[in-house]
Design a protein around this motif. Structure first.
Motif, PDB file in Angstrom:
ATOM      1  N   VAL A  40       2.912   8.261  -0.855  1.00  0.00           N
ATOM      2  CA  VAL A  40       2.528   8.911  -2.201  1.00  0.00           C
ATOM      3  C   VAL A  40       2.072  10.192  -1.567  1.00  0.00           C
ATOM      4  CG1 VAL A  40       1.205   9.144  -4.228  1.00  0.00           C
ATOM      5  CG2 VAL A  40       2.262   7.105  -3.688  1.00  0.00           C
ATOM      6  N   LEU A  41       1.024  10.220  -0.995  1.00  0.00           N
ATOM      7  CA  LEU A  41       0.368  11.501  -0.127  1.00  0.00           C
ATOM      8  C   LEU A  41       1.436  12.222   0.528  1.00  0.00           C
ATOM      9  CD1 LEU A  41      -3.214  10.053   1.043  1.00  0.00           C
ATOM     10  CD2 LEU A  41      -2.611  11.604  -0.939  1.00  0.00           C
ATOM     11  N   ALA A  49      -8.074  11.115  -2.728  1.00  0.00           N
ATOM     12  CA  ALA A  49      -6.726  10.917  -3.251  1.00  0.00           C
ATOM     13  C   ALA A  49      -6.145   9.805  -2.880  1.00  0.00           C
ATOM     14  CB  ALA A  49      -5.688  11.926  -2.935  1.00  0.00           C
ATOM     15  N   GLY A  50      -6.362   9.301  -1.509  1.00  0.00           N
ATOM     16  CA  GLY A  50      -5.900   8.016  -1.152  1.00  0.00           C
ATOM     17  C   GLY A  50      -6.863   6.952  -1.732  1.00  0.00           C
ATOM     18  N   ALA A  56     -10.380  14.697  -5.337  1.00  0.00           N
ATOM     19  CA  ALA A  56      -9.100  14.774  -5.069  1.00  0.00           C
ATOM     20  C   ALA A  56      -8.661  16.121  -5.669  1.00  0.00           C
ATOM     21  CB  ALA A  56      -8.210  13.620  -5.696  1.00  0.00           C
ATOM     22  N   ILE A  57      -9.027  16.533  -6.527  1.00  0.00           N
ATOM     23  CA  ILE A  57      -8.620  17.887  -7.220  1.00  0.00           C
ATOM     24  C   ILE A  57      -8.842  19.016  -6.168  1.00  0.00           C
ATOM     25  CG2 ILE A  57      -9.181  19.686  -9.058  1.00  0.00           C
ATOM     26  CD1 ILE A  57      -9.319  17.323 -11.138  1.00  0.00           C
ATOM     27  N   ALA A  58     -10.290  18.628  -5.633  1.00  0.00           N
ATOM     28  CA  ALA A  58     -10.690  19.942  -4.685  1.00  0.00           C
ATOM     29  C   ALA A  58      -9.673  19.725  -3.401  1.00  0.00           C
ATOM     30  CB  ALA A  58     -11.890  19.552  -4.240  1.00  0.00           C
ATOM     31  N   GLY A  59      -8.836  18.910  -3.255  1.00  0.00           N
ATOM     32  CA  GLY A  59      -8.076  18.800  -2.160  1.00  0.00           C
ATOM     33  C   GLY A  59      -8.370  17.826  -0.913  1.00  0.00           C
ATOM     34  N   GLU A  60      -9.300  16.631  -1.241  1.00  0.00           N
ATOM     35  CA  GLU A  60      -9.617  15.910  -0.306  1.00  0.00           C
ATOM     36  C   GLU A  60      -8.587  14.846  -0.193  1.00  0.00           C
ATOM     37  OE1 GLU A  60     -13.480  13.390   0.287  1.00  0.00           O
ATOM     38  OE2 GLU A  60     -13.918  15.236  -0.356  1.00  0.00           O
ATOM     39  N   ARG A  61      -7.979  14.635   0.848  1.00  0.00           N
ATOM     40  CA  ARG A  61      -6.905  13.728   1.003  1.00  0.00           C
ATOM     41  C   ARG A  61      -7.330  12.225   0.950  1.00  0.00           C
ATOM     42  NH1 ARG A  61      -1.638  14.336   3.496  1.00  0.00           N
ATOM     43  NH2 ARG A  61      -0.598  11.986   4.107  1.00  0.00           N
ATOM     44  N   ALA A  68       3.676  13.764  -2.142  1.00  0.00           N
ATOM     45  CA  ALA A  68       2.989  14.823  -2.726  1.00  0.00           C
ATOM     46  C   ALA A  68       2.686  16.065  -2.016  1.00  0.00           C
ATOM     47  CB  ALA A  68       1.668  14.220  -3.319  1.00  0.00           C
ATOM     48  N   VAL A  96       2.707  10.450  -7.575  1.00  0.00           N
ATOM     49  CA  VAL A  96       2.909  11.989  -7.178  1.00  0.00           C
ATOM     50  C   VAL A  96       2.588  12.913  -8.277  1.00  0.00           C
ATOM     51  CG1 VAL A  96       4.792  13.306  -6.419  1.00  0.00           C
ATOM     52  CG2 VAL A  96       4.637  11.073  -5.071  1.00  0.00           C
ATOM     53  N   LEU A 105      -1.010  13.357  -9.184  1.00  0.00           N
ATOM     54  CA  LEU A 105      -1.575  14.166  -8.132  1.00  0.00           C
ATOM     55  C   LEU A 105      -1.195  15.494  -8.311  1.00  0.00           C
ATOM     56  CD1 LEU A 105      -1.786  11.864  -4.845  1.00  0.00           C
ATOM     57  CD2 LEU A 105      -3.645  12.360  -6.330  1.00  0.00           C
ATOM     58  N   GLY A 106      -0.017  15.576  -8.558  1.00  0.00           N
ATOM     59  CA  GLY A 106       0.384  17.125  -9.032  1.00  0.00           C
ATOM     60  C   GLY A 106      -0.261  17.798 -10.097  1.00  0.00           C
ATOM     61  N   ARG A 151       3.004  19.530  -4.643  1.00  0.00           N
ATOM     62  CA  ARG A 151       2.575  19.118  -5.730  1.00  0.00           C
ATOM     63  C   ARG A 151       1.217  18.978  -5.704  1.00  0.00           C
ATOM     64  NH1 ARG A 151       7.133  15.164  -8.338  1.00  0.00           N
ATOM     65  NH2 ARG A 151       8.397  16.617  -9.079  1.00  0.00           N
ATOM     66  N   PHE A 152       0.665  18.357  -4.655  1.00  0.00           N
ATOM     67  CA  PHE A 152      -0.718  18.143  -4.546  1.00  0.00           C
ATOM     68  C   PHE A 152      -1.558  19.375  -3.621  1.00  0.00           C
ATOM     69  CE2 PHE A 152      -4.265  15.664  -2.048  1.00  0.00           C
ATOM     70  CZ  PHE A 152      -5.116  15.775  -3.027  1.00  0.00           C
ATOM     71  N   SER A 183      -0.088   4.355  -0.692  1.00  0.00           N
ATOM     72  CA  SER A 183      -1.142   5.479  -0.610  1.00  0.00           C
ATOM     73  C   SER A 183      -0.272   6.484   0.440  1.00  0.00           C
ATOM     74  CB  SER A 183      -2.428   5.328  -0.289  1.00  0.00           C
ATOM     75  OG  SER A 183      -2.596   4.833   1.136  1.00  0.00           O
ATOM     76  N   GLU A 236     -12.574  14.285  -8.953  1.00  0.00           N
ATOM     77  CA  GLU A 236     -12.840  15.576  -8.782  1.00  0.00           C
ATOM     78  C   GLU A 236     -12.841  16.026  -7.085  1.00  0.00           C
ATOM     79  OE1 GLU A 236     -16.695  15.797 -10.220  1.00  0.00           O
ATOM     80  OE2 GLU A 236     -16.189  16.541 -11.973  1.00  0.00           O
ATOM     81  N   PRO A 245      -4.708  21.859  -2.989  1.00  0.00           N
ATOM     82  CA  PRO A 245      -6.003  22.007  -3.302  1.00  0.00           C
ATOM     83  C   PRO A 245      -6.552  23.105  -4.255  1.00  0.00           C
ATOM     84  CG  PRO A 245      -5.760  21.955  -0.950  1.00  0.00           C
ATOM     85  CD  PRO A 245      -4.337  22.151  -1.571  1.00  0.00           C
ATOM     86  N   ARG A 246      -7.584  22.948  -4.941  1.00  0.00           N
ATOM     87  CA  ARG A 246      -7.742  23.710  -6.326  1.00  0.00           C
ATOM     88  C   ARG A 246      -7.798  25.254  -5.693  1.00  0.00           C
ATOM     89  NH1 ARG A 246     -13.514  22.715  -9.007  1.00  0.00           N
ATOM     90  NH2 ARG A 246     -12.533  20.744  -9.496  1.00  0.00           N
ATOM     91  N   ILE A 269      -5.613   6.247  -5.312  1.00  0.00           N
ATOM     92  CA  ILE A 269      -4.283   5.437  -5.200  1.00  0.00           C
ATOM     93  C   ILE A 269      -4.498   4.110  -5.032  1.00  0.00           C
ATOM     94  CG2 ILE A 269      -1.936   5.263  -4.180  1.00  0.00           C
ATOM     95  CD1 ILE A 269      -2.212   8.336  -3.487  1.00  0.00           C
ATOM     96  N   ARG A 270      -5.387   3.624  -3.999  1.00  0.00           N
ATOM     97  CA  ARG A 270      -5.634   2.280  -3.695  1.00  0.00           C
ATOM     98  C   ARG A 270      -6.416   1.526  -4.809  1.00  0.00           C
ATOM     99  NH1 ARG A 270      -5.260   4.471   1.595  1.00  0.00           N
ATOM    100  NH2 ARG A 270      -7.198   5.411   1.444  1.00  0.00           N
ATOM    101  N   HIS A 319      -5.570  18.370 -11.760  1.00  0.00           N
ATOM    102  CA  HIS A 319      -6.351  19.478 -12.374  1.00  0.00           C
ATOM    103  C   HIS A 319      -6.381  19.385 -13.828  1.00  0.00           C
ATOM    104  CE1 HIS A 319      -2.490  21.182 -11.891  1.00  0.00           C
ATOM    105  NE2 HIS A 319      -2.969  22.198 -12.635  1.00  0.00           N
ATOM    106  N   ARG A 372      -4.619  26.459  -5.051  1.00  0.00           N
ATOM    107  CA  ARG A 372      -3.625  26.464  -6.400  1.00  0.00           C
ATOM    108  C   ARG A 372      -4.432  27.761  -7.104  1.00  0.00           C
ATOM    109  NH1 ARG A 372      -1.454  22.291  -8.876  1.00  0.00           N
ATOM    110  NH2 ARG A 372      -2.464  21.055  -7.684  1.00  0.00           N
ATOM    111  N   ASP A 388       0.753  -1.170   0.007  1.00  0.00           N
ATOM    112  CA  ASP A 388       0.132  -0.116   0.088  1.00  0.00           C
ATOM    113  C   ASP A 388       0.983   1.280   0.114  1.00  0.00           C
ATOM    114  OD1 ASP A 388      -1.886   1.783   0.056  1.00  0.00           O
ATOM    115  OD2 ASP A 388      -2.745   1.224   2.086  1.00  0.00           O
TER     116      ASP A 388
END
Lengths: 265, 194
Positions: A77-78, B21-22, B13-18, A81, B55, B58-59, A86-87, A74, B11, A89-90, B25-26, B62, A93, A72
């Motif tokens: 990676v998080l 995003a997890g 994940a783009i909004a920043g919800e961790r 990131a 990585v 996720l970067g 790089r990660f 995740s 969407e 929030p919109r 990935i899984r 968007h 950003r 795993d």
């Protein structure tokens, strides 16, 4: 894409007894419909060599399709990131992007403004090494004016020096002559007055002779020298009478003003 | 995961919800890890590349175009990273990954496979795969392991479908022979060990 078994080019009636390999490949690629595949499966019962190949291939594919335990990743990676930013929030950003655009626009406007000012007022945008107060400017103007006046005066004096002055020329020549110890190069000419006739005090006069009264002053190194000179001569300067012949017949021999000079106290 | 569910996850994940995003990935790490592991034969290389691929994804999430499949995008990035890694420093085939045969020198710290019998099969197929050409190996993994259609593989590898099929048929034939040899060898070694 499905095909009928009899439509396949390798499933002709006159084909040899073995099942064509291309047909097995087509079945494994999923290009044949299930009914045809079932027929091929039945036909393999009568083709042991092809059946063995088919089973070996199936075993390899089954081994390939066995599940692989995957770690795993995740959290790692998080974390990465987040660390690399790089990660983002919109909303953040968008704010960062707007900020960057704003900074770029501000920089551009500033540069354009400086360029415009440079064009309109070139001296306004000249960066001096040190700030110059107004008083310094006034004194600088005054100094410049003095320097200019001195320069003009010097130029006029140079012009005067260039003008023909027989007295000054002759005097300069005699002063530089060796043996004239009564005058040296420290003597400066104060005044000259030209005259075509001899002064009244002169006991005799010569024809075709010009006269000049020259007031000379000595320049002294210090006050002691000046006082001793004044005691000796009775004043700060001496007046000498210079004469020279003006007739054309005597021009070949220039006059010697010092020889004819009468030193007046 | 269907396309709508995946889109919603992206969407979020783009909004920043961790957590989204997890979850993303899984949902995809197993397949992309298997893909790179099969291609490289090295678990450490596969892990590094999969991490880096996620990585980067996720970067740039968007910028993702929802007209395409997320897995295709992810695999493209992972493949590019793998190709770059290969160009810089070609990873040697991990003998420990295969060396569990005979129950000696196997991966002691992190066992990749849970069952010993399965492990032998895995090692045999991996060894056979590594004997194929790069194109054959990749196409067979994508088609038979990850169930990608021929058209998608052709698009992913930028090759005509006919070329993909040609590589697939030749590779499969060779894999069959190699796998049989490896399996036979593994069985003999297992018998000797017992």
């Amino acid at each position: 894409m499905s095909r009928s078994r009899r439509d396949h080019p390798d499933m002709r009636d006159d084909a040899p007894g073995r099942i064509p390999e291309s047909l097995i490949d087509a079945a494994m690629d999923g290009e044949l419909d299930p009914a045809i595949q079932k027929e091929i499966g039945n036909a393999l019962q009568y083709d042991p060599a092809r059946r063995q190949e088919f089973h070996d291939t199936r075993d390899a594919i089954n081994a390939l399709r066995m599940p692989i335990e995957s770690p795993d990743l995740s959290d790692q990676v998080l974390e990465r990131a987040h660390r690399h930013r790089r990660f983002i929030p919109r909303k953040l950003r968008q704010q960062v992007r707007a900020g960057r655009v704003g900074m770029a626009a501000l920089l551009l406007v500033t540069l354009l403004g400086v360029a415009t000012l440079q064009r309109m007022y070139p001296r306004l945008t000249t960066i001096a090494s040190q700030p110059t107060p107004v008083a310094n400017i006034e004194s600088a103007i005054e100094t410049d004016g003095r320097q200019l006046a001195q320069t003009v005066t010097g130029d006029i004096q140079s012009l005067r020096d260039c003008m023909p002055d027989p007295v000054r020329g002759m005097l300069a020549g005699s002063l530089s002559r060796p043996g004239n110890t009564s005058y040296n190069t420290d003597v400066r000419i104060v005044t000259t007055s030209l005259s075509a006739t001899a002064p009244q005090s002169m006991p005799h006069a010569y024809p075709h002779t010009s006269y000049a009264l020259v007031t000379l002053a000595q320049q002294h190194q210090n006050d002691h020298d000046r006082r001793s000179a004044q005691q000796r001569t009775g004043g700060p300067s001496n007046i000498v009478l210079m004469s020279w012949t003006t007739s054309s017949s005597n021009r070949s021999s220039p006059p010697d003003p010092i020889d004819d000079a009468i030193e007046l106290p | 995961m269907d396309r709508n569910e995946e889109r919603a996850l992206i969407e979020r994940a783009i909004a920043g919800e961790r957590t989204a995003a997890g979850d993303l990935i899984r949902a995809h790490q197993r397949s992309v890890y298997a893909y790179i592991l099969r291609m490289s034969g090295r678990p450490d290389v596969a892990e590094d590349i999969v991490q880096e691929a996620f990585v980067r994804v996720l970067g740039n999430l968007h910028r993702f175009d929802f007209r395409f499949r997320f897995s295709t995008w992810l695999f493209t990035i992972a493949r590019r990273l793998y190709m770059n890694a290969m160009a810089k420093n070609r990873p040697a085939y991990d003998t420990d990954f295969v060396g569990s045969m005979g129950n000696s020198g196997g991966p002691a710290e992190q066992p990749i496979y849970s069952d010993e019998r399965q492990s032998v099969q895995h090692d045999a197929i991996q060894s056979a795969l590594m004997s194929l050409s790069e194109e054959q190996r990749e196409i067979i993994v994508l088609f038979h392991q990850l169930d990608w259609p021929i058209s998608l593989i052709a698009s992913h590898l930028d090759m005509p479908e006919g070329t993909i099929k040609s590589h697939l048929h030749r590779g499969r034939k060779r894999l069959r022979v190699l796998f049989k040899d490896q399996s036979t060898l593994a069985q003999k070694l297992e018998g000797v060990a017992r």
